[in-house]
Scaffold this active site. Structure first.
Site, PDB file in Angstrom:
ATOM      1  CG  ASN A   1      -1.785   1.196   1.362  1.00 32.20           C
ATOM      2  OD1 ASN A   1      -1.851   2.013   0.441  1.00 32.20           O
ATOM      3  ND2 ASN A   1      -2.465   1.333   2.487  1.00 32.20           N
TER       4      ASN A   1
ATOM      5  CE  LYS B   1      -0.502   3.386   4.593  1.00 28.19           C
ATOM      6  NZ  LYS B   1      -0.462   3.519   6.043  1.00 28.19           N
TER       7      LYS B   1
ATOM      8  CG  HIS C   1      -6.164   1.918   4.904  1.00 21.71           C
ATOM      9  ND1 HIS C   1      -5.810   2.906   5.785  1.00 21.71           N
ATOM     10  CD2 HIS C   1      -5.120   1.062   4.847  1.00 21.71           C
ATOM     11  CE1 HIS C   1      -4.582   2.664   6.238  1.00 21.71           C
ATOM     12  NE2 HIS C   1      -4.142   1.540   5.678  1.00 21.71           N
TER      13      HIS C   1
ATOM     14  CD  GLU D   1      -3.353   5.651   6.529  1.00 16.22           C
ATOM     15  OE1 GLU D   1      -3.277   5.712   5.287  1.00 16.22           O
ATOM     16  OE2 GLU D   1      -2.438   5.199   7.246  1.00 16.22           O
TER      17      GLU D   1
ATOM     18  CD  GLU E   1      -3.789  -2.443   7.243  1.00 16.29           C
ATOM     19  OE1 GLU E   1      -2.675  -2.676   6.776  1.00 16.29           O
ATOM     20  OE2 GLU E   1      -4.407  -1.388   7.012  1.00 16.29           O
TER      21      GLU E   1
ATOM     22  N   GLY F   1       1.988   2.350  10.856  1.00 12.00           N
ATOM     23  CA  GLY F   1       2.975   3.424  10.754  1.00 12.00           C
ATOM     24  C   GLY F   1       3.630   3.805  12.069  1.00 12.00           C
TER      25      GLY F   1
ATOM     26  CB  SER G   1       4.571  -1.709  12.276  1.00 13.74           C
ATOM     27  OG  SER G   1       4.157  -0.388  12.528  1.00 13.74           O
TER      28      SER G   1
END
Ligand code: PGA
Length: 261
Positions: free
Chosen positions: A8, A10, A102, A104, A177, A183, A223
């Site tokens: 991904n 992003k 996702h 985000e 996730e 991250g 991560s």
């Protein structure tokens, strides 16, 4: 089932990154050929790079399968949705997969459970495989409610009646996730990852049936990096990884792919 190594990207990269599928293939060149039967790599670039990256991946000569995925798509087929791309547009651009829901997007772009359910069906209706992301926040984990929240996310996306369309389980991948692991460099214990994947498999069994659930890939994301990929990917209910930061460099993505046993 092949182990899925999903990258991904992003909102990172530029057009020079269309060279990355070839770079990835070069990194994988000296691997045991048996590995190419075991893994499938999916690169999810920003929307405008879908088509050129798909074209570049299409001409790479390698034994390894490199697919292209989007990071999102809209649920409507067309219309006045400024800035959006429909599932069919994503497909036309050369993608076979798309990430849906996702964290985000859920946190920053208003992707509610209802929107996620609609996007998933829109993606599947044009032949895309949807990578449905679920995962709990740090607070939820600390309150001991991670199973409940992830179960509810799955139910909302997969169990809900959205128009006439039901879920196509052969075009479905789940990505667990935990939001607090994305991250941050923080990763749940192997026991916690295994327990959550087992829980997800159970929820899928209840929603569909045991055999169907067994054939749905469940990825871990948050991560993942070369130094922890082997132990995470060796867990029995982990069928691959969704990788952000460590997928931007091809030596690192390849190192993760090579850790598949
Ligand atoms: P990360 O991101 O690997 O940088 O933690 C994973 C993701 O958001 O899919």
């Amino acid at each position: 089932m092949k182990t899925l190594i999903a990258a991904n990207w992003k909102m990172n990269g530029d057009l020079s990154w269309t060279a990355k599928p070839a770079q990835f293939a070069a990194e994988m060149e000296n691997c045991d050929s048996a590995l190419s039967d075991k893994i499938e790599t999916i690169i999810c670039p920003p929307q405008y790079m879908l088509s050129p990256t798909a074209q570049a991946a299409g001409v790479v000569e390698t034994a390894f399968t490199i697919q292209i995925g989007a990071q999102d798509c809209h649920f409507e087929e067309q219309g006045a949705f400024t800035g959006e791309m429909s599932a069919q547009m994503v497909r036309d651009a050369g993608a076979n997969y798309t990430i849906i829901g996702h964290s985000e997007r859920r946190a920053m772009f208003g992707d509610t459970d209802e929107v996620v359910a609609k996007k998933l069906r829109a993606a599947q209706s044009v032949g895309l495989t949807a990578i449905l992301c679920v995962g709990e926040s740090k607070e939820i984990r600390e309150q001991g409610q991670a199973d409940e929240v992830v179960g509810a996310q799955l139910l909302a996306a997969l169990g809900a009646n959205v128009g006439e369309s039901s879920v196509a389980t052969d075009r479905l991948v789940i990505a667990y996730e935990p939001i607090w692991a994305i991250g941050t460099g923080l990763v749940p214990t192997l026991e916690d990852i295994a327990a959550m994947h087992d829980h997800i498999r159970g929820v899928l069994s209840n929603l569909f049936d045991e055999n169907t659930a067994r054939n749905i890939a469940i990825l871990y994301g948050g991560s993942v990096k070369p130094s922890n990929a082997a132990e995470i990917l060796s867990l029995s209910d982990v069928n691959g990884a969704l990788i952000g930061g460590a997928s931007l460099k091809m030596d690192s993505l390849a190192a993760i792919a090579k850790s598949v046993q």
